[in-house]
Design a protein around this motif. Structure first.
Motif, PDB file in Angstrom:
ATOM      1  N   ASP A 157       0.924  -1.301   0.001  1.00 45.10           N
ATOM      2  CA  ASP A 157       0.002  -0.011  -0.157  1.00 45.10           C
ATOM      3  C   ASP A 157       0.884   1.234  -0.021  1.00 45.10           C
ATOM      4  OD1 ASP A 157      -2.168   1.331  -0.333  1.00 45.10           O
ATOM      5  OD2 ASP A 157      -3.074   1.209   1.762  1.00 45.10           O
ATOM      6  N   VAL A 158       1.921   1.300  -0.845  1.00 46.43           N
ATOM      7  CA  VAL A 158       2.469   2.640  -1.168  1.00 46.43           C
ATOM      8  C   VAL A 158       1.845   3.546  -1.872  1.00 46.43           C
ATOM      9  CG1 VAL A 158       4.711   3.397  -2.197  1.00 46.43           C
ATOM     10  CG2 VAL A 158       4.645   1.265  -1.133  1.00 46.43           C
ATOM     11  N   PRO A 159       1.554   4.811  -1.450  1.00 45.10           N
ATOM     12  CA  PRO A 159       0.582   5.789  -2.244  1.00 45.10           C
ATOM     13  C   PRO A 159       1.199   5.723  -3.582  1.00 45.10           C
ATOM     14  CG  PRO A 159       1.152   6.671  -0.133  1.00 45.10           C
ATOM     15  CD  PRO A 159       2.029   5.307  -0.253  1.00 45.10           C
ATOM     16  N   HIS A 160       0.338   5.947  -4.475  1.00 43.43           N
ATOM     17  CA  HIS A 160       0.458   5.953  -5.979  1.00 43.43           C
ATOM     18  C   HIS A 160       1.471   6.772  -6.460  1.00 43.43           C
ATOM     19  CE1 HIS A 160      -2.129   2.577  -7.649  1.00 43.43           C
ATOM     20  NE2 HIS A 160      -2.942   3.164  -6.792  1.00 43.43           N
ATOM     21  N   ASP A 161       1.533   8.098  -5.920  1.00 44.49           N
ATOM     22  CA  ASP A 161       2.283   9.252  -6.331  1.00 44.49           C
ATOM     23  C   ASP A 161       3.687   9.204  -5.690  1.00 44.49           C
ATOM     24  OD1 ASP A 161       1.749   9.995  -3.662  1.00 44.49           O
ATOM     25  OD2 ASP A 161       1.007  11.911  -4.212  1.00 44.49           O
ATOM     26  N   GLU A 162       3.816   8.105  -4.975  1.00 42.80           N
ATOM     27  CA  GLU A 162       5.400   7.942  -4.503  1.00 42.80           C
ATOM     28  C   GLU A 162       6.008   6.478  -4.958  1.00 42.80           C
ATOM     29  OE1 GLU A 162       4.550   7.640  -0.047  1.00 42.80           O
ATOM     30  OE2 GLU A 162       3.607   9.521  -0.167  1.00 42.80           O
ATOM     31  N   ARG A 163       5.572   5.913  -5.939  1.00 39.06           N
ATOM     32  CA  ARG A 163       5.948   4.683  -6.426  1.00 39.06           C
ATOM     33  C   ARG A 163       7.122   5.041  -7.551  1.00 39.06           C
ATOM     34  NH1 ARG A 163       0.624   1.043  -6.949  1.00 39.06           N
ATOM     35  NH2 ARG A 163       0.029   1.341  -4.634  1.00 39.06           N
ATOM     36  N   VAL A 204       6.567   3.589   7.349  1.00 40.79           N
ATOM     37  CA  VAL A 204       6.144   2.915   8.636  1.00 40.79           C
ATOM     38  C   VAL A 204       5.625   3.944   9.819  1.00 40.79           C
ATOM     39  CG1 VAL A 204       7.125   1.506  10.238  1.00 40.79           C
ATOM     40  CG2 VAL A 204       7.588   0.983   8.053  1.00 40.79           C
ATOM     41  N   GLU A 205       6.092   4.935   9.730  1.00 38.59           N
ATOM     42  CA  GLU A 205       5.717   5.722  10.831  1.00 38.59           C
ATOM     43  C   GLU A 205       4.150   6.045  10.611  1.00 38.59           C
ATOM     44  OE1 GLU A 205       8.828   8.618  11.593  1.00 38.59           O
ATOM     45  OE2 GLU A 205       6.926   9.991  11.860  1.00 38.59           O
ATOM     46  N   LYS A 210      -1.625   4.914  11.391  1.00 42.18           N
ATOM     47  CA  LYS A 210      -2.920   4.799  10.662  1.00 42.18           C
ATOM     48  C   LYS A 210      -2.757   3.479   9.903  1.00 42.18           C
ATOM     49  CE  LYS A 210      -6.247   7.332   7.827  1.00 42.18           C
ATOM     50  NZ  LYS A 210      -6.236   6.789   6.438  1.00 42.18           N
ATOM     51  N   PRO A 211      -3.165   2.233  10.874  1.00 47.50           N
ATOM     52  CA  PRO A 211      -2.935   0.983  10.221  1.00 47.50           C
ATOM     53  C   PRO A 211      -3.946   0.649   9.122  1.00 47.50           C
ATOM     54  CG  PRO A 211      -3.017   1.125  12.515  1.00 47.50           C
ATOM     55  CD  PRO A 211      -3.538   2.296  12.288  1.00 47.50           C
ATOM     56  N   GLY A 212      -3.567  -0.169   8.097  1.00 45.15           N
ATOM     57  CA  GLY A 212      -4.485  -0.587   7.041  1.00 45.15           C
ATOM     58  C   GLY A 212      -5.217  -2.024   7.407  1.00 45.15           C
ATOM     59  N   ASN A 213      -5.884  -2.451   6.517  1.00 44.44           N
ATOM     60  CA  ASN A 213      -6.460  -3.682   6.859  1.00 44.44           C
ATOM     61  C   ASN A 213      -5.502  -4.958   6.732  1.00 44.44           C
ATOM     62  OD1 ASN A 213      -7.778  -6.201   6.701  1.00 44.44           O
ATOM     63  ND2 ASN A 213      -9.242  -5.662   5.219  1.00 44.44           N
ATOM     64  N   PRO A 214      -4.989  -5.811   7.758  1.00 51.12           N
ATOM     65  CA  PRO A 214      -3.932  -6.518   7.629  1.00 51.12           C
ATOM     66  C   PRO A 214      -4.238  -7.796   6.772  1.00 51.12           C
ATOM     67  CG  PRO A 214      -4.994  -6.581   9.823  1.00 51.12           C
ATOM     68  CD  PRO A 214      -5.480  -5.493   9.207  1.00 51.12           C
ATOM     69  N   LEU A 219       2.122  -4.517   4.680  1.00 47.25           N
ATOM     70  CA  LEU A 219       2.940  -3.842   5.595  1.00 47.25           C
ATOM     71  C   LEU A 219       2.413  -3.843   7.081  1.00 47.25           C
ATOM     72  CD1 LEU A 219       5.644  -1.860   6.157  1.00 47.25           C
ATOM     73  CD2 LEU A 219       4.204  -0.041   5.090  1.00 47.25           C
ATOM     74  N   THR A 220       1.203  -3.504   6.901  1.00 43.12           N
ATOM     75  CA  THR A 220       0.528  -3.479   8.179  1.00 43.12           C
ATOM     76  C   THR A 220       0.590  -4.788   9.053  1.00 43.12           C
ATOM     77  OG1 THR A 220      -1.251  -1.806   7.211  1.00 43.12           O
ATOM     78  CG2 THR A 220      -1.775  -3.082   9.519  1.00 43.12           C
ATOM     79  N   ARG A 221       0.294  -5.720   8.016  1.00 42.05           N
ATOM     80  CA  ARG A 221       0.767  -6.971   8.915  1.00 42.05           C
ATOM     81  C   ARG A 221       2.122  -7.526   9.359  1.00 42.05           C
ATOM     82  NH1 ARG A 221      -2.524 -11.911   7.674  1.00 42.05           N
ATOM     83  NH2 ARG A 221      -1.513 -13.653   8.772  1.00 42.05           N
ATOM     84  N   LEU A 222       2.950  -7.013   8.760  1.00 43.30           N
ATOM     85  CA  LEU A 222       4.237  -7.187   9.005  1.00 43.30           C
ATOM     86  C   LEU A 222       4.725  -6.229  10.274  1.00 43.30           C
ATOM     87  CD1 LEU A 222       6.526  -7.441   5.633  1.00 43.30           C
ATOM     88  CD2 LEU A 222       5.765  -9.141   7.208  1.00 43.30           C
ATOM     89  N   ILE A 223       3.990  -5.265  10.367  1.00 49.82           N
ATOM     90  CA  ILE A 223       4.222  -4.200  11.485  1.00 49.82           C
ATOM     91  C   ILE A 223       3.731  -4.894  12.837  1.00 49.82           C
ATOM     92  CG2 ILE A 223       3.701  -2.197  12.560  1.00 49.82           C
ATOM     93  CD1 ILE A 223       3.921  -0.811   9.595  1.00 49.82           C
ATOM     94  N   GLN A 224       2.479  -5.320  12.446  1.00 53.08           N
ATOM     95  CA  GLN A 224       1.799  -5.954  13.793  1.00 53.08           C
ATOM     96  C   GLN A 224       1.959  -7.375  14.258  1.00 53.08           C
ATOM     97  OE1 GLN A 224      -2.398  -5.633  12.421  1.00 53.08           O
ATOM     98  NE2 GLN A 224      -2.627  -3.616  12.906  1.00 53.08           N
ATOM     99  N   GLY A 225       2.791  -8.182  13.141  1.00 55.05           N
ATOM    100  CA  GLY A 225       3.382  -9.428  13.474  1.00 55.05           C
ATOM    101  C   GLY A 225       2.174 -10.483  13.684  1.00 55.05           C
ATOM    102  N   GLU A 226       2.544 -11.448  14.184  1.00 56.70           N
ATOM    103  CA  GLU A 226       1.609 -12.547  14.410  1.00 56.70           C
ATOM    104  C   GLU A 226       0.847 -12.557  15.612  1.00 56.70           C
ATOM    105  OE1 GLU A 226       1.060 -15.663  12.098  1.00 56.70           O
ATOM    106  OE2 GLU A 226       1.951 -13.753  10.978  1.00 56.70           O
ATOM    107  N   GLU A 227      -0.292 -13.173  15.631  1.00 61.41           N
ATOM    108  CA  GLU A 227      -1.084 -13.162  16.965  1.00 61.41           C
ATOM    109  C   GLU A 227      -0.204 -13.875  18.005  1.00 61.41           C
ATOM    110  OE1 GLU A 227      -4.437 -15.309  15.479  1.00 61.41           O
ATOM    111  OE2 GLU A 227      -5.142 -13.603  14.545  1.00 61.41           O
TER     112      GLU A 227
END
Ligand code: HEM
Length: 407
Positions: A157-163, A204-205, A210-214, A219-227
């Motif tokens: 989920d990298v913003p389009h205008d930053e790719r 990442v900051e 503002k987390p996304g849907n893991p 990226l959100t999933r990797l930040i949040q890690g496993e349960e």
């Protein structure tokens, strides 16, 4: 012919490759496979070309290590390139590798990949509309490279205008993995890691805030890690995001570019695939085998081992030549021929064993959608100038493929 092949094998040095080799490495690979399948390089490393030897090396992480800390220290010194490559999961052994891989595989689940298909189809159709409007196009810039950059950008989920800078960073970082790295390529690679890290720290900051849907956002999933509380360290997180962006980019660009050019070289196979689009799955596998986008892998022996009657001591760097193994007649019938219906096709384009490509389901989906839809829209596409190769031995592909897609 036999004498030439023997001479070709005897003179082979991965650090001194010729323009003829870059244009077509397969006669050399064949000469090596037939004459010196376990070949000592002048720098003391070994070069493997037989299918069975590669499988043996890939399957034994105990004997053939992927950890590159020792090998990369003299190559990169205390640089960011060193930090990046030695933190990527692909260049680590269990247990560090197992932990990071589990998190990444969880994020690349079949469900997550299936959910990407509608966006992928829409992206490919949009690009095809653009090709049609232009008529004369560059298959790489206008099509093949535009697909993975968007797909991986969506994955994190990298913003389009930053790719925009992602592709150049990726090329510079992976370019530094070539057997010989010029001071300029080294500097380019380091700057790319520095800029990429700086960018990802910010991303990442923002994502932490503002987390996304893991389920969809890796990226959100990797930040949040496993349960169960398994998390990546900050350094692991940033470098493995860079690695994911790189791993899924140039390789997939090359699959699409190499595949479409290979079909032009094999008109009967092109016609067969256009007449029977249900062959797309086996066709993509065959393109992966025939012109593998990642031609070389690397391992280091951690204990003495014998391969085909040759003894390798512990601490020996070994290059696994995927491009050669994928044309080994012991495994593939008529291996120098492109056969879009080939089955079985147990190629090694994605490696095998513990490090087998974590993104292969995604790469296959991208390849199938891009190539089948391109052929359906432009069955009469033709070269409109000489394709320009990337000039690399590890990653095989084109930088430019001038092409006309009809009126
Ligand atoms: C045609 C496209 C691709 C090819 C040919 C390819 C090839 C490979 C190969 C040969 C390896 C094994 C390296 C080794 O054992 O030394 C690998 C590993 C990997 N690939 Fe791919 N890849 C492709 C696309 C992708 C994509 C799209 C992604 C991610 C979205 C990806 C992510 C990875 C990861 C994370 C690993 C490391 C796995 C590990 O070490 O456990 N690849 N790839």
């Amino acid at each position: 012919m036999n004498l030439n092949a023997r001479e070709l094998a005897a003179g082979f040095d991965l650090e001194k490759l010729t323009p003829e080799f870059y244009a077509n490495p397969y006669p050399t690979y064949r000469a090596l496979r037939e004459n010196e399948p376990v070949k000592r390089m002048p720098n003391g490393s070994w070069f493997l070309t037989r299918y069975d030897d590669l499988v043996a090396a890939y399957k034994s992480t105990k004997v053939f290590s992927s950890d590159k800390k020792k090998e990369f220290a003299p190559k990169y010194g205390a640089s960011l390139l060193y930090e990046h490559h030695t933190t990527s999961l692909v260049f680590n052994d269990p247990p560090a590798h197992t932990r990071v891989r589990r998190l990444i595989m969880g994020a690349l689940s079949p469900r997550a990949i299936a959910a990407m298909e509608p966006d992928l189809v829409a992206l490919v159709e949009r690009l095809l509309d653009g090709l049609k409007a232009k008529g004369k196009v560059d298959l790489i810039e206008d099509f093949a490279s535009a697909i993975p950059i968007e797909v991986i950008g969506n994955l994190l989920d990298v913003p389009h205008d930053e790719r925009e800078p992602l592709r150049d960073w990726s090329l510079a970082i992976l370019g530094a993995l070539e057997p010989v790295v010029s001071p300029e390529a080294f500097a380019r690679g380091n700057t790319a890691v520095k800029d990429f890290l700086l960018y990802l720290e910010g991303l990442v900051e923002r994502r932490r805030a503002k987390p996304g849907n893991p389920q969809h956002d890796v990226l959100t999933r990797l930040i949040q890690g496993e349960e169960n509380g398994e998390r990546l360290t900050e350094k692991e997180l940033l470098h493995n995001c860079i690695f994911l962006l790189n791993a899924g980019h140039e390789t997939t660009t090359n699959l699409i570019g190499n595949g479409l050019v290979a079909l032009l070289d094999h008109p009967a196979q092109k016609k067969r695939l256009i007449e029977d689009p249900s062959l797309i799955k086996t066709a993509v596998e065959e393109m992966l085998r025939f012109e593998s986008s990642n031609q070389l892998g690397n391992r280091m022996t951690v204990e003495p081992v014998e391969l085909g009657g040759v003894s390798l001591p512990a601490g020996t760097p070994v290059t696994l030549c995927i491009g050669a193994a994928n044309r080994d007649p012991v495994q593939f019938s008529d291996p120098e021929n492109l056969d879009v219906g080939r089955s079985p096709n147990r190629h090694l384009a994605f490696g095998t064993g513990a490090h087998q490509c974590a993104g292969m389901a995604l790469a296959r989906l991208e390849g199938a959608i891009a190539i089948s839809r391109f052929l359906a829209r432009f069955p009469d596409y033709a070269l409109d100038g000489e394709p320009v190769r990337g000039g690399r031995v590890r990653f095989r592909g084109f930088l430019q493929v001038p092409c006309s897609v009809g009126p």
